[in-house]
Design a protein around this motif. Structure first.
Motif, mmCIF file in Angstrom:
data_model
loop_
_atom_site.group_PDB
_atom_site.id
_atom_site.type_symbol
_atom_site.label_atom_id
_atom_site.label_comp_id
_atom_site.label_asym_id
_atom_site.label_seq_id
_atom_site.Cartn_x
_atom_site.Cartn_y
_atom_site.Cartn_z
ATOM 1 N N GLY A 49 0.857 -1.183 0.133
ATOM 2 C CA GLY A 49 -0.334 0.236 -0.007
ATOM 3 C C GLY A 49 0.803 1.008 -0.174
ATOM 4 N N LEU A 50 0.156 2.355 -0.369
ATOM 5 C CA LEU A 50 0.768 3.494 -0.517
ATOM 6 C C LEU A 50 1.889 4.367 0.780
ATOM 7 N N ALA A 51 2.211 4.779 1.093
ATOM 8 C CA ALA A 51 2.350 5.407 2.791
ATOM 9 C C ALA A 51 2.886 6.872 2.433
ATOM 10 N N VAL A 52 3.290 8.013 3.562
ATOM 11 C CA VAL A 52 3.505 9.357 2.943
ATOM 12 C C VAL A 52 4.718 9.180 3.974
ATOM 13 N N GLY A 53 6.008 10.349 3.254
ATOM 14 C CA GLY A 53 7.092 10.914 3.959
ATOM 15 C C GLY A 53 6.882 12.325 3.590
ATOM 16 N N VAL A 54 6.652 12.935 4.859
ATOM 17 C CA VAL A 54 7.143 14.628 4.787
ATOM 18 C C VAL A 54 8.624 15.078 5.554
ATOM 19 N N VAL A 55 9.332 15.904 4.039
ATOM 20 C CA VAL A 55 10.552 16.021 4.359
ATOM 21 C C VAL A 55 10.512 17.715 4.223
ATOM 22 N N PRO A 56 11.449 18.209 3.983
ATOM 23 C CA PRO A 56 11.753 19.630 4.261
ATOM 24 C C PRO A 56 11.581 19.856 2.670
ATOM 25 N N VAL A 57 11.578 21.119 1.470
ATOM 26 C CA VAL A 57 11.313 21.112 0.724
ATOM 27 C C VAL A 57 12.899 21.402 0.047
ATOM 28 N N ASP A 58 13.570 21.918 1.024
ATOM 29 C CA ASP A 58 14.792 21.530 0.371
ATOM 30 C C ASP A 58 16.075 20.769 0.565
ATOM 31 N N GLY A 59 15.385 19.477 0.491
ATOM 32 C CA GLY A 59 16.289 18.568 1.386
ATOM 33 C C GLY A 59 15.519 16.952 0.454
ATOM 34 N N ARG A 60 15.383 16.206 -0.052
ATOM 35 C CA ARG A 60 14.971 15.362 -0.679
ATOM 36 C C ARG A 60 14.715 14.019 0.720
ATOM 37 N N LEU A 61 14.004 12.966 -0.335
ATOM 38 C CA LEU A 61 13.564 11.509 0.840
ATOM 39 C C LEU A 61 14.264 11.030 0.772
ATOM 40 N N ASP A 62 14.872 9.897 1.507
ATOM 41 C CA ASP A 62 15.846 8.614 1.482
ATOM 42 C C ASP A 62 14.869 8.257 1.583
ATOM 43 N N LEU A 63 14.940 6.917 1.131
ATOM 44 C CA LEU A 63 13.554 6.135 0.992
ATOM 45 C C LEU A 63 13.938 4.621 1.423
ATOM 46 N N LYS A 64 15.581 4.903 1.515
ATOM 47 C CA LYS A 64 15.584 3.278 2.618
ATOM 48 C C LYS A 64 15.398 3.618 3.910
ATOM 49 N N ALA A 65 16.106 4.364 4.362
ATOM 50 C CA ALA A 65 15.176 4.972 5.743
ATOM 51 C C ALA A 65 13.901 5.743 6.136
ATOM 52 N N ARG A 92 -5.564 9.363 -6.467
ATOM 53 C CA ARG A 92 -6.721 8.846 -6.620
ATOM 54 C C ARG A 92 -6.771 9.036 -4.358
ATOM 55 N N SER A 93 -5.577 8.238 -4.451
ATOM 56 C CA SER A 93 -5.373 7.892 -2.428
ATOM 57 C C SER A 93 -5.526 9.054 -1.708
ATOM 58 N N SER A 134 -2.034 17.783 0.518
ATOM 59 C CA SER A 134 -1.562 17.948 2.546
ATOM 60 C C SER A 134 -1.592 16.123 2.980
ATOM 61 N N PRO A 135 -0.320 16.243 3.666
ATOM 62 C CA PRO A 135 -0.032 15.166 4.923
ATOM 63 C C PRO A 135 -1.516 14.943 5.621
ATOM 64 N N VAL A 136 -2.450 15.659 5.516
ATOM 65 C CA VAL A 136 -3.604 16.262 6.872
ATOM 66 C C VAL A 136 -4.934 15.736 5.650
ATOM 67 N N GLY A 137 -6.160 14.943 6.056
ATOM 68 C CA GLY A 137 -7.432 15.013 6.058
ATOM 69 C C GLY A 137 -7.156 14.506 4.146
ATOM 70 N N GLN A 138 -6.300 13.860 3.777
ATOM 71 C CA GLN A 138 -6.295 12.550 2.839
ATOM 72 C C GLN A 138 -7.759 11.097 2.873
ATOM 73 N N LYS A 139 -8.384 11.354 1.389
ATOM 74 C CA LYS A 139 -9.303 10.080 1.496
ATOM 75 C C LYS A 139 -9.300 8.806 1.969
ATOM 76 N N ARG A 140 -8.372 8.460 2.761
ATOM 77 C CA ARG A 140 -7.614 7.625 3.503
ATOM 78 C C ARG A 140 -5.987 7.489 3.804
ATOM 79 N N ALA A 141 -6.547 7.661 4.876
ATOM 80 C CA ALA A 141 -5.341 7.972 6.046
ATOM 81 C C ALA A 141 -4.707 6.511 5.665
ATOM 82 N N LEU A 142 -3.226 7.524 5.683
ATOM 83 C CA LEU A 142 -1.980 6.165 5.526
ATOM 84 C C LEU A 142 -1.031 6.617 6.390
ATOM 85 N N PRO A 143 -0.377 5.482 6.364
ATOM 86 C CA PRO A 143 0.410 5.735 7.615
ATOM 87 C C PRO A 143 1.634 6.995 7.187
ATOM 88 N N THR A 144 2.064 7.107 8.007
ATOM 89 C CA THR A 144 2.994 8.657 7.940
ATOM 90 C C THR A 144 3.777 8.529 8.538
#
Length: 165
Positions: free
Chosen positions: A65-81, A101-102, A111-121
């Motif tokens: 399933g899908l999940a959410v990562g919230v990171v600073p805009v001046d950086g990148r998401l570390d997929l392994k972490a 869709r999700s 937004s991390p808030v108010g999504q149609k389906r609550a995802l692991p964040t």
């Protein structure tokens, strides 16, 4: 932080969810240019805040399933972490149409808030260095300012270092 008056920015599923939960936040609309290459950096510049305080919401496919990562805009998401924080073997960036869709939001305004389906964040731990941070309010050109603790509570986010420079 008290909620701004209702007319200061659009009502979105994110603001509705925050209002229902009684979470204090501030609406921060700004002029949006669809031609900019980075919506997050545009927000930081338009709002006059340090990009380290503006966070982007990224969706990943964790295999089950899908999940959410919230990171600073001046950086990148570390997929392994992020995979480690989620207890997954690996994650890949989610297909944009699947993310839309999700969540019920459009890419660039998820937004991390108010999504149609609550995802692991997972919220990057650097957020906690700031009294408030900015995240998408559910529309391009509209952010919400919120404390990291309140954002984590309303999204049930786990705290972990998932960003990198």
């Amino acid at each position: 932080m008290a909620r701004d008056r209702p007319g200061a920015g659009p009502a979105t599923p994110a603001t509705v969810a925050l209002d229902r939960a009684g979470v204090p936040y501030a609406r921060r609309p700004y002029p949006h240019d669809p031609a900019v290459p980075s919506y997050g950096m545009e927000a930081a510049e338009a709002l006059g805040v340090d990009p380290a305080r503006v966070f982007k919401t990224l969706l990943v496919d964790a295999g089950k399933g899908l999940a959410v990562g919230v990171v600073p805009v001046d950086g990148r998401l570390d997929l392994k972490a992020l995979a480690s924080a989620l207890g997954a073997k690996s994650v890949t960036m989610a297909d944009p149409s699947a993310a839309e869709r999700s969540t019920g939001y459009v890419v660039g305004g998820i937004s991390p808030v108010g999504q149609k389906r609550a995802l692991p964040t997972v919220l990057d731990e650097t957020a906690y260095a700031h009294s408030t941070i900015f995240v998408s309010g559910g529309r391009r050109g509209f952010d919400i300012e919120i404390t990291p603790d309140d954002l984590a509570a309303v999204t049930r986010a786990v705290r972990a270092r998932i960003g990198r420079a």
